[in-house]
Scaffold this active site. Structure first.
Site, PDB file in Angstrom:
ATOM      1  N   HIS A   1       0.841  -1.194   0.000  1.00  0.00           N
ATOM      2  CA  HIS A   1       0.000   0.000   0.000  1.00  0.00           C
ATOM      3  C   HIS A   1       0.876   1.244   0.000  1.00  0.00           C
ATOM      4  CE1 HIS A   1       0.716  -1.396   4.119  1.00  0.00           C
ATOM      5  NE2 HIS A   1       0.749  -0.123   4.486  1.00  0.00           N
TER       6      HIS A   1
ATOM      7  N   HIS B   1       0.945   5.052   1.285  1.00  0.00           N
ATOM      8  CA  HIS B   1       0.336   6.085   2.127  1.00  0.00           C
ATOM      9  C   HIS B   1       0.385   7.388   1.326  1.00  0.00           C
ATOM     10  CE1 HIS B   1       0.632   3.885   6.100  1.00  0.00           C
ATOM     11  NE2 HIS B   1       1.551   3.236   5.428  1.00  0.00           N
TER      12      HIS B   1
HETATM   13  P1  5GP Z   1       2.044   0.118   7.352  1.00  0.00           P
HETATM   14  O1  5GP Z   1       2.687   0.317   8.686  1.00  0.00           O
HETATM   15  O2  5GP Z   1       1.826  -1.351   7.040  1.00  0.00           O
HETATM   16  O3  5GP Z   1       2.756   0.835   6.249  1.00  0.00           O
HETATM   17  O4  5GP Z   1       0.668   0.828   7.445  1.00  0.00           O
HETATM   18  C1  5GP Z   1      -0.541   0.181   7.720  1.00  0.00           C
HETATM   19  C2  5GP Z   1      -1.588   1.243   7.871  1.00  0.00           C
HETATM   20  O5  5GP Z   1      -2.849   0.623   7.821  1.00  0.00           O
HETATM   21  C3  5GP Z   1      -1.501   2.001   9.198  1.00  0.00           C
HETATM   22  O6  5GP Z   1      -1.349   3.399   8.951  1.00  0.00           O
HETATM   23  C4  5GP Z   1      -2.824   1.676   9.885  1.00  0.00           C
HETATM   24  O7  5GP Z   1      -3.368   2.774  10.595  1.00  0.00           O
HETATM   25  C5  5GP Z   1      -3.705   1.255   8.725  1.00  0.00           C
HETATM   26  N1  5GP Z   1      -4.714   0.270   9.066  1.00  0.00           N
HETATM   27  C6  5GP Z   1      -4.511  -0.892   9.764  1.00  0.00           C
HETATM   28  N2  5GP Z   1      -5.655  -1.575   9.876  1.00  0.00           N
HETATM   29  C7  5GP Z   1      -6.612  -0.846   9.232  1.00  0.00           C
HETATM   30  C8  5GP Z   1      -8.006  -1.050   9.015  1.00  0.00           C
HETATM   31  O8  5GP Z   1      -8.609  -2.045   9.413  1.00  0.00           O
HETATM   32  N3  5GP Z   1      -8.660  -0.080   8.303  1.00  0.00           N
HETATM   33  C9  5GP Z   1      -8.017   1.024   7.828  1.00  0.00           C
HETATM   34  N4  5GP Z   1      -8.753   1.908   7.142  1.00  0.00           N
HETATM   35  N5  5GP Z   1      -6.708   1.242   8.010  1.00  0.00           N
HETATM   36  C10 5GP Z   1      -6.004   0.318   8.713  1.00  0.00           C
END
Ligand code: 5GP
Ligand code: ZN
Length: 111
Positions: A99, A101
């Site tokens: 993903h 951001h």
């Molecule tokens: P990562 O640390 O993997 O780059 O980011 C994962 C992101 O996913 C985090 O910013 C977290 O807040 C978001 N996230 C985790 N679980 C969920 C969810 O169930 N729904 C949404 N909308 N965002 C999520």
């Protein structure tokens, strides 16, 4: 993938505030936003991370990157935006489904 949160959001098995969707990707609001605008641009294909890409993923990656600017406009970031892709444990990746951001709406510190 059956136990992946983002696949469940993509398949509408879990709720999310979806702001854009096409054949290739879904864009939804991050549940814990780090800025006034913080959305996640997520390919519909379950790709684990940038470290796990293969040549079959080229079109998906290209379509996501080519769309980022239009998505940013759609969420009100016409002045500019920040993109972050965390990769693997060392990169702080918490959800093992690739993903981007897409962040903005406040002054962002230099990196
Ligand atoms: P990562 O640390 O993997 O780059 O980011 C994962 C992101 O996913 C985090 O910013 C977290 O807040 C978001 N996230 C985790 N679980 C969920 C969810 O169930 N729904 C949404 N909308 N965002 C999520
Ligand atoms: Zn997934």
């Amino acid at each position: 993938m059956s136990d992946c949160i983002f696949c469940k959001i993509i398949n509408k098995e879990l709720p999310a505030d979806i702001i854009y969707e096409d054949d290739c990707m879904v864009v939804f609001k991050d549940i814990q936003p780090k800025a006034p605008v913080h959305v996640l641009v997520v390919p519909k294909k379950h790709i684990v991370s940038l470290a796990k890409l293969n040549s079959a993923d080229q079109d998906v990656i290209a379509q996501m990157m080519m769309n980022l600017s239009a998505i940013a406009e759609k969420v009100g970031l016409s002045d500019g935006f920040r993109t972050i892709i965390n990769t693997g444990k060392g990169g702080g990746q918490e959800v093992d489904h690739l993903h981007v951001h897409l962040i903005g709406g406040r002054p962002l510190p230099g990196f």
